[in-house]
Design a protein around this motif. Structure first.
Motif, short mmCIF file in Angstrom:
data_model
loop_
_atom_site.label_atom_id
_atom_site.label_comp_id
_atom_site.label_asym_id
_atom_site.label_seq_id
_atom_site.Cartn_x
_atom_site.Cartn_y
_atom_site.Cartn_z
N ARG A 93 0.90 -1.34 -0.03
CA ARG A 93 -0.11 0.09 -0.13
C ARG A 93 0.98 1.22 0.01
O ARG A 93 0.35 2.39 -0.18
N SER A 94 2.26 1.01 0.38
CA SER A 94 3.09 2.33 0.60
C SER A 94 3.78 2.74 -0.85
O SER A 94 4.22 3.66 -1.10
N MET A 95 4.20 1.62 -1.54
CA MET A 95 4.98 1.63 -2.70
C MET A 95 3.99 2.21 -3.72
O MET A 95 2.83 2.11 -4.02
N SER A 107 -1.62 -2.78 -5.22
CA SER A 107 -2.03 -1.93 -3.95
C SER A 107 -3.64 -2.11 -3.40
O SER A 107 -3.63 -1.57 -2.42
N GLU A 108 -4.30 -2.89 -4.29
CA GLU A 108 -5.77 -2.90 -3.64
C GLU A 108 -6.07 -4.38 -4.06
O GLU A 108 -5.62 -4.97 -5.17
N ASP A 109 -7.01 -4.85 -3.18
CA ASP A 109 -7.80 -6.02 -3.41
C ASP A 109 -6.79 -7.19 -4.09
O ASP A 109 -7.20 -7.73 -5.01
N ALA A 110 -6.09 -7.74 -2.93
CA ALA A 110 -5.21 -8.92 -3.04
C ALA A 110 -6.06 -10.09 -3.39
O ALA A 110 -5.63 -11.07 -4.25
N ASP A 132 1.75 -10.31 6.49
CA ASP A 132 0.51 -9.78 6.08
C ASP A 132 -0.29 -10.42 4.96
O ASP A 132 -1.33 -10.89 5.04
N LEU A 133 0.38 -10.51 4.06
CA LEU A 133 -0.05 -11.14 2.84
C LEU A 133 -0.78 -12.53 3.09
O LEU A 133 -1.75 -12.91 2.82
#
Length: 192
Positions: A93-95, A107-110, A132-133
């Motif tokens: 979400r930060s890169m 960055s969204e909806d893995a 986290d993932l």
């Protein structure tokens, strides 16, 4: 349907890296490396493959998923394209942008992406790191198998296999191997 496999090294006490992301304590040499190179050649990053002068075909995986911190381990030493022989996704979400055109930034909806990948044709999908993932995908019941390379040491603290508490889940041991240096490779099927 393709399977999603969390294939990762850990300490006996369940840590995949030190708090700073380093891997001190994990055995980098021994018969387990030769065996894993035979079984999972695509899981060795390009700089390792280049140093050995080997470039075998992918046997198990053609997609690799990694969290930002996992990707940054290589990035910090100038490796922007660690697995050019696979489709690479980095979840962050930060890169703001990927430093490498062959590495797709998510960055969204893995969850939606992984569901889509699992329904495509191809070899299996590898989560190579990212507590986290892994926690997110496990909570959504998307991880089919755990393959743990348990190294013979206690880390004491660090980054755990899963960042947060997960629901108690039954596993079926489908294969295992113990190496003379104390490394134990365990294959588990997640029972849903």
């Amino acid at each position: 349907m393709r399977e999603l496999k969390y294939y990762i090294a850990c300490s006996v006490d369940g840590f995949i890296a030190h708090k700073d992301g380093s891997f001190e304590g994990f055995l980098q040499e021994g018969e387990h490396i030769t065996d894993l190179l035979e079984s999972f050649p695509e899981t060795f990053p390009v700089h390792f493959r280049d140093a050995l002068g080997i470039h075998p075909e992918n046997k198990c995986f053609d997609v690799v998923l990694m969290g930002r911190k996992t990707y940054e381990v290589g990035l910090n030493v100038g490796i922007t394209n660690p697995y050019p022989h696979m489709k690479q996704y980095v979840f962050s979400r930060s890169m703001k942008e990927s430093p490498e055109r062959n590495v797709e930034l998510v960055s969204e909806d893995a969850v939606a992406l992984v569901k889509s990948l699992k329904n495509q044709t191809g070899k299996d999908i590898w989560i190579c790191g990212g507590a986290d993932l892994a926690t997110t995908l496990f909570a959504e019941k998307l991880i089919d198998k755990l393959i743990l390379k348990v190294n013979p040491f206690l880390m004491g603290s660090g980054i755990p296999l899963f960042r947060e508490a997960i629901a108690q889940t039954d596993l079926e041991l489908t294969d295992s191997k113990i190496y003379a240096n104390g490394v134990l490779v365990l294959h588990y099927r997640v029972i849903i």
